[in-house]
Every structure is written in C-alpha cells, then in structure tokens.
Design a protein around this motif. Sequence first.
Motif, PDB file in Angstrom:
ATOM      1  N   ASP A 106       0.806  -1.227   0.000  1.00 28.71           N
ATOM      2  CA  ASP A 106       0.000   0.000   0.000  1.00 28.71           C
ATOM      3  C   ASP A 106       0.837   1.275   0.000  1.00 28.71           C
ATOM      4  O   ASP A 106       0.285   2.366   0.068  1.00 28.71           O
ATOM      5  N   VAL A 107       2.173   1.142  -0.060  1.00 29.49           N
ATOM      6  CA  VAL A 107       3.028   2.340   0.010  1.00 29.49           C
ATOM      7  C   VAL A 107       3.222   2.921  -1.392  1.00 29.49           C
ATOM      8  O   VAL A 107       3.765   2.254  -2.270  1.00 29.49           O
ATOM      9  N   PRO A 108       2.783   4.163  -1.622  1.00 28.89           N
ATOM     10  CA  PRO A 108       2.952   4.768  -2.947  1.00 28.89           C
ATOM     11  C   PRO A 108       4.430   5.029  -3.243  1.00 28.89           C
ATOM     12  O   PRO A 108       5.169   5.475  -2.367  1.00 28.89           O
ATOM     13  N   VAL A 109       4.828   4.742  -4.479  1.00 30.26           N
ATOM     14  CA  VAL A 109       6.189   5.048  -4.931  1.00 30.26           C
ATOM     15  C   VAL A 109       6.081   6.063  -6.077  1.00 30.26           C
ATOM     16  O   VAL A 109       5.412   5.800  -7.070  1.00 30.26           O
ATOM     17  N   ILE A 110       6.723   7.224  -5.869  1.00 32.97           N
ATOM     18  CA  ILE A 110       6.732   8.246  -6.923  1.00 32.97           C
ATOM     19  C   ILE A 110       8.105   8.240  -7.580  1.00 32.97           C
ATOM     20  O   ILE A 110       9.120   8.426  -6.900  1.00 32.97           O
ATOM     21  N   MET A 111       8.139   7.989  -8.873  1.00 36.30           N
ATOM     22  CA  MET A 111       9.416   8.036  -9.574  1.00 36.30           C
ATOM     23  C   MET A 111       9.765   9.509  -9.833  1.00 36.30           C
ATOM     24  O   MET A 111       8.911  10.281 -10.273  1.00 36.30           O
ATOM     25  N   VAL A 112      11.002   9.876  -9.502  1.00 35.30           N
ATOM     26  CA  VAL A 112      11.475  11.242  -9.782  1.00 35.30           C
ATOM     27  C   VAL A 112      12.723  11.073 -10.610  1.00 35.30           C
ATOM     28  O   VAL A 112      13.771  10.663 -10.102  1.00 35.30           O
ATOM     29  N   PRO A 139      14.245  18.257 -14.667  1.00 38.29           N
ATOM     30  CA  PRO A 139      14.066  19.033 -13.434  1.00 38.29           C
ATOM     31  C   PRO A 139      12.575  19.208 -13.124  1.00 38.29           C
ATOM     32  O   PRO A 139      11.802  19.496 -14.010  1.00 38.29           O
ATOM     33  N   PHE A 140      12.254  18.995 -11.853  1.00 36.65           N
ATOM     34  CA  PHE A 140      10.827  19.024 -11.503  1.00 36.65           C
ATOM     35  C   PHE A 140      10.399  20.404 -11.042  1.00 36.65           C
ATOM     36  O   PHE A 140      11.206  21.225 -10.626  1.00 36.65           O
ATOM     37  N   ASN A 141       9.120  20.599 -11.124  1.00 39.47           N
ATOM     38  CA  ASN A 141       8.506  21.818 -10.608  1.00 39.47           C
ATOM     39  C   ASN A 141       8.168  21.562  -9.147  1.00 39.47           C
ATOM     40  O   ASN A 141       7.493  20.583  -8.817  1.00 39.47           O
ATOM     41  N   LYS A 142       8.668  22.415  -8.286  1.00 39.13           N
ATOM     42  CA  LYS A 142       8.524  22.208  -6.849  1.00 39.13           C
ATOM     43  C   LYS A 142       7.060  22.085  -6.417  1.00 39.13           C
ATOM     44  O   LYS A 142       6.692  21.210  -5.628  1.00 39.13           O
ATOM     45  N   VAL A 143       6.246  22.978  -6.947  1.00 41.31           N
ATOM     46  CA  VAL A 143       4.820  22.970  -6.576  1.00 41.31           C
ATOM     47  C   VAL A 143       4.148  21.663  -7.010  1.00 41.31           C
ATOM     48  O   VAL A 143       3.383  21.053  -6.271  1.00 41.31           O
ATOM     49  N   GLU A 144       4.505  21.248  -8.239  1.00 40.46           N
ATOM     50  CA  GLU A 144       3.935  20.001  -8.757  1.00 40.46           C
ATOM     51  C   GLU A 144       4.377  18.806  -7.910  1.00 40.46           C
ATOM     52  O   GLU A 144       3.576  17.948  -7.544  1.00 40.46           O
ATOM     53  N   LEU A 145       5.667  18.799  -7.569  1.00 39.04           N
ATOM     54  CA  LEU A 145       6.191  17.702  -6.749  1.00 39.04           C
ATOM     55  C   LEU A 145       5.425  17.601  -5.426  1.00 39.04           C
ATOM     56  O   LEU A 145       4.980  16.529  -5.031  1.00 39.04           O
ATOM     57  N   ARG A 170       1.500  15.176  -1.809  1.00 34.97           N
ATOM     58  CA  ARG A 170       0.306  15.246  -0.940  1.00 34.97           C
ATOM     59  C   ARG A 170      -0.744  14.234  -1.382  1.00 34.97           C
ATOM     60  O   ARG A 170      -1.353  13.557  -0.570  1.00 34.97           O
ATOM     61  N   SER A 171      -0.930  14.160  -2.673  1.00 34.51           N
ATOM     62  CA  SER A 171      -1.923  13.237  -3.213  1.00 34.51           C
ATOM     63  C   SER A 171      -1.557  11.785  -2.886  1.00 34.51           C
ATOM     64  O   SER A 171      -2.404  10.978  -2.507  1.00 34.51           O
ATOM     65  N   ALA A 172      -0.261  11.463  -2.987  1.00 37.73           N
ATOM     66  CA  ALA A 172       0.195  10.098  -2.679  1.00 37.73           C
ATOM     67  C   ALA A 172       0.006   9.789  -1.191  1.00 37.73           C
ATOM     68  O   ALA A 172      -0.418   8.696  -0.824  1.00 37.73           O
ATOM     69  N   LEU A 173       0.315  10.789  -0.357  1.00 33.99           N
ATOM     70  CA  LEU A 173       0.163  10.577   1.091  1.00 33.99           C
ATOM     71  C   LEU A 173      -1.312  10.406   1.473  1.00 33.99           C
ATOM     72  O   LEU A 173      -1.657   9.599   2.344  1.00 33.99           O
ATOM     73  N   ALA A 174      -2.163  11.158   0.789  1.00 38.24           N
ATOM     74  CA  ALA A 174      -3.599  11.031   1.047  1.00 38.24           C
ATOM     75  C   ALA A 174      -4.067   9.620   0.663  1.00 38.24           C
ATOM     76  O   ALA A 174      -4.868   8.991   1.354  1.00 38.24           O
ATOM     77  N   LEU A 175      -3.519   9.136  -0.456  1.00 34.13           N
ATOM     78  CA  LEU A 175      -3.846   7.780  -0.907  1.00 34.13           C
ATOM     79  C   LEU A 175      -3.420   6.759   0.150  1.00 34.13           C
ATOM     80  O   LEU A 175      -4.169   5.834   0.492  1.00 34.13           O
ATOM     81  N   LYS A 176      -2.206   6.961   0.675  1.00 29.19           N
ATOM     82  CA  LYS A 176      -1.690   6.037   1.683  1.00 29.19           C
ATOM     83  C   LYS A 176      -2.580   6.059   2.937  1.00 29.19           C
ATOM     84  O   LYS A 176      -2.916   5.024   3.508  1.00 29.19           O
ATOM     85  N   GLN A 177      -2.951   7.295   3.346  1.00 28.11           N
ATOM     86  CA  GLN A 177      -3.789   7.429   4.536  1.00 28.11           C
ATOM     87  C   GLN A 177      -5.121   6.712   4.354  1.00 28.11           C
ATOM     88  O   GLN A 177      -5.615   6.023   5.244  1.00 28.11           O
ATOM     89  N   GLU A 178      -5.668   6.894   3.174  1.00 22.84           N
ATOM     90  CA  GLU A 178      -6.941   6.257   2.827  1.00 22.84           C
ATOM     91  C   GLU A 178      -6.813   4.731   2.904  1.00 22.84           C
ATOM     92  O   GLU A 178      -7.669   4.043   3.451  1.00 22.84           O
ATOM     93  N   ARG A 179      -5.695   4.229   2.362  1.00 25.03           N
ATOM     94  CA  ARG A 179      -5.466   2.779   2.392  1.00 25.03           C
ATOM     95  C   ARG A 179      -5.291   2.282   3.824  1.00 25.03           C
ATOM     96  O   ARG A 179      -5.803   1.237   4.186  1.00 25.03           O
ATOM     97  N   ASP A 180      -4.521   3.034   4.638  1.00 22.04           N
ATOM     98  CA  ASP A 180      -4.305   2.650   6.043  1.00 22.04           C
ATOM     99  C   ASP A 180      -5.637   2.618   6.784  1.00 22.04           C
ATOM    100  O   ASP A 180      -5.918   1.696   7.556  1.00 22.04           O
ATOM    101  N   TRP A 181      -6.426   3.654   6.545  1.00 21.26           N
ATOM    102  CA  TRP A 181      -7.736   3.767   7.207  1.00 21.26           C
ATOM    103  C   TRP A 181      -8.615   2.581   6.835  1.00 21.26           C
ATOM    104  O   TRP A 181      -9.240   1.955   7.676  1.00 21.26           O
ATOM    105  N   ARG A 182      -8.617   2.278   5.521  1.00 18.68           N
ATOM    106  CA  ARG A 182      -9.465   1.170   5.057  1.00 18.68           C
ATOM    107  C   ARG A 182      -9.005  -0.163   5.652  1.00 18.68           C
ATOM    108  O   ARG A 182      -9.804  -0.992   6.046  1.00 18.68           O
ATOM    109  N   LYS A 183      -7.681  -0.323   5.739  1.00 20.52           N
ATOM    110  CA  LYS A 183      -7.135  -1.559   6.298  1.00 20.52           C
ATOM    111  C   LYS A 183      -7.542  -1.708   7.764  1.00 20.52           C
ATOM    112  O   LYS A 183      -7.933  -2.793   8.207  1.00 20.52           O
TER     113      LYS A 183
END
Length: 324
Positions: A82-88, A112-118, A123-136
């Motif tokens: 359930d741990v999101p992996v973001i490729m950078v 090179p990444f855009n800081k705001v986008e990163l 945040r979106s990945a962490l929210a996903l993780k939280q949602e998964r933890d909650w559901r579990k």
Amino acid sequence: MRILIVDDDADSLLLLQHILRAAGYGDVSVAASAGEALQLLGLTDGGSGGMDVDVILMDIIMPEMDGIEACRRIKGHERFRDVPVIMVTARTESRDLEAAFAAGATDYITKPFNKVELLARLRSALALKQERDWRKARERELLDVSLQLKAANEALQRLSCQDGLTGIANRRHFDETFRSEWRRAVRDHLPLSFILIDIDYFKTFNDVYGHQAGDACLQQVAQTLVASLSRPGDLVARYGGEEFAVILSDTNAQGAAVVAETLRTQIERLGIPHQHSAAGRIVTISLGVATATPNGHRRPESLIAAADEALYRAKALGRNRVEV
Ligand code: GH3
Ligand code: MG
Ligand code: MG
Ligand code: MG
C-alpha cells in the motif's frame, strides 16, 4: 508521515530533502542507492527489521540496481503493497514511464521538476496512503467484530442446547435430536432405542436433604449418565425435572437393555445417601427402554410412549430396575 528519498545523486537528495523539510515534512529519510533503500526497509538479508514508510520518492538511473527494479522489489512485499512510490527521474521516454508503472509506481515526475507540482503529487500520494491505512484498519475492525459475533453466536448456540442446572443437553436439544435421529433411522432402515429414566423417591430426597442437595444430586446423576455412554451417536438429555432421556441410534432392544442396566448400576455405585429410599438407602433410578425400527407409518411419539409405559412398570415392580 514518513518519507523515503532514494537517489544516487547527492545534490538531488539534498534538494529534495530541503524542499520537503521546508514544506513541513519532518520525517524524511534518505538512501543513496537502491541497495541502501532495500536495506533500510529490511528487504535484504542483512536488513534488520526495517523501517516503515508512507511514501517513497525514487530516482530511476542509479548504478547496480535502477529505481524500477527497486520499486518492483519493494512493491513485491506484502508490507509495502500500500506504500505509494513516486518516480522522480531525468528519464522522459514513454517506455520508462510505462516500465515504472508496470513495476508498481504510483506516479512519475521528470527532472528538473517543478517544486509545486512535486509537493502536490506528494500530498496526493500521502492522502492515498492514509486512505489505504484507514481502510485496512476498518477491515481489521470489521473482521474482529465478525469474529466476536461468530464466537458469541456459537456460545449462544451451545447455551440454547444446554440445561442450565446440569449442563447436559436440554429438552429442546433432545426434541431436535430425536426427530433427526428418527428420520435417519427411517432412511437407513436402522433400529432406534430410547430410554426414559426417573430418579426413585426424589421428592422425599428433597424433603429430607433440601432442594440444594437435590440439585447437586441431579447434577451428579446427569454427569454420571453422560460419562457412562461412550458412543458418539448416544445422547443423554434432561427430559424433565428429575427425568432423563437417552437416545441410542442404530441400537437394537438387546443392546439398549445392556446400556440401561449399565446406567442403573453406575448410579447405584455413586452411593448417594438417601435414608428414605426403599432401595438400599441410596439414590437409585428406574429405567424404561423401548426400541423401534422406524418407518413412514410409525409415529416417533409411539417410541416415547412405549418407554414411558416400561418406566411405569419399573416403578410398579419396585424401582431401581430396568423394564423393556
Ligand atoms: P418416584 O420414585 O415414583 O419417581 O418418586 P418421586 O418422588 O421421585 O416422583 P415425583 O415425580 O413425584 O417427584 C419428582 C420430584 O423431583 C418432585 C420435585 O420436587 C423434584 N424435582 C424436580 N425438578 C427438580 C429440580 O430441578 N431440583 C430439585 N432439587 N428437585 C426437583
Ligand atoms: Mg540517478
Ligand atoms: Mg418423575
Ligand atoms: Mg422420581
């Protein structure tokens, strides 16, 4: 939330670390290679225990093992499913993006990444993780509740079949078992025997020794009857106040008479004192035995009536005896 950054480039690591810290993420760990990351997570032989993470930022181009392979290995473990992996990564080709997602990556950001986008994607990945933890956690709770419910149901089922005083089968359970054994005997053309048991002079036992002693006597008699029967097909139940019933499946009249006589002697052997009993100044029982080979025409009640009549004869003939 704990974040792990994996990148072989020291400057990249520092930059990412700095951005995350500045954005308020306090728990940031770093690994300078895929191998080090696997070790940190406890996924290599040498990895001791391993830390938990909520999201991983993963570089692709690294010596020895690249980020896609590392991602595949991490996501292959139950702990990190359930741990999101973001490729950078500096890699911008479609097939790299495709390979990353195939390896289980959640997101893909090019350098090179855009800081705001990163930060937004993080945040979106962490929210996903939280949602998964909650559901579990919810699933675990639900499972817990359903297990408790199952146990309570089983306990209730047991209790509903049990006599409160003696702990042996109650009348309800007897009636059910008798009906089903009768049907089975009809179907399989097998004999079915039934023994009705009544304690002798029990009224005077209560009068002399008190109701509590009477209850204790009932418990002892019940336990002894149960202990005296060995076949899984036998059932002893408390039939009424001081009456017990025994179902003997696939047992003919001769076999049932032998069982009844065993029960009589086992109760006699208890030697519970009973001054006003005519039969040897101890508690005894009288038994009526009946056997039938059930068929569609006979009524199950006829077997009980026959045992009742036999019991009546046993009483009339002096008690502490078996009548068939
Ligand atoms: P017999 O030899 O003819 O069977 O005489 P008896 O006195 O045993 O027969 P009767 O059926 O008249 O008496 C049954 C007694 O069993 C009456 C009642 O007080 C007692 N009894 C029934 N249920 C309980 C119980 O749960 N606890 C106690 N202590 N006594 C009970
Ligand atoms: Mg690199
Ligand atoms: Mg009675
Ligand atoms: Mg009696």
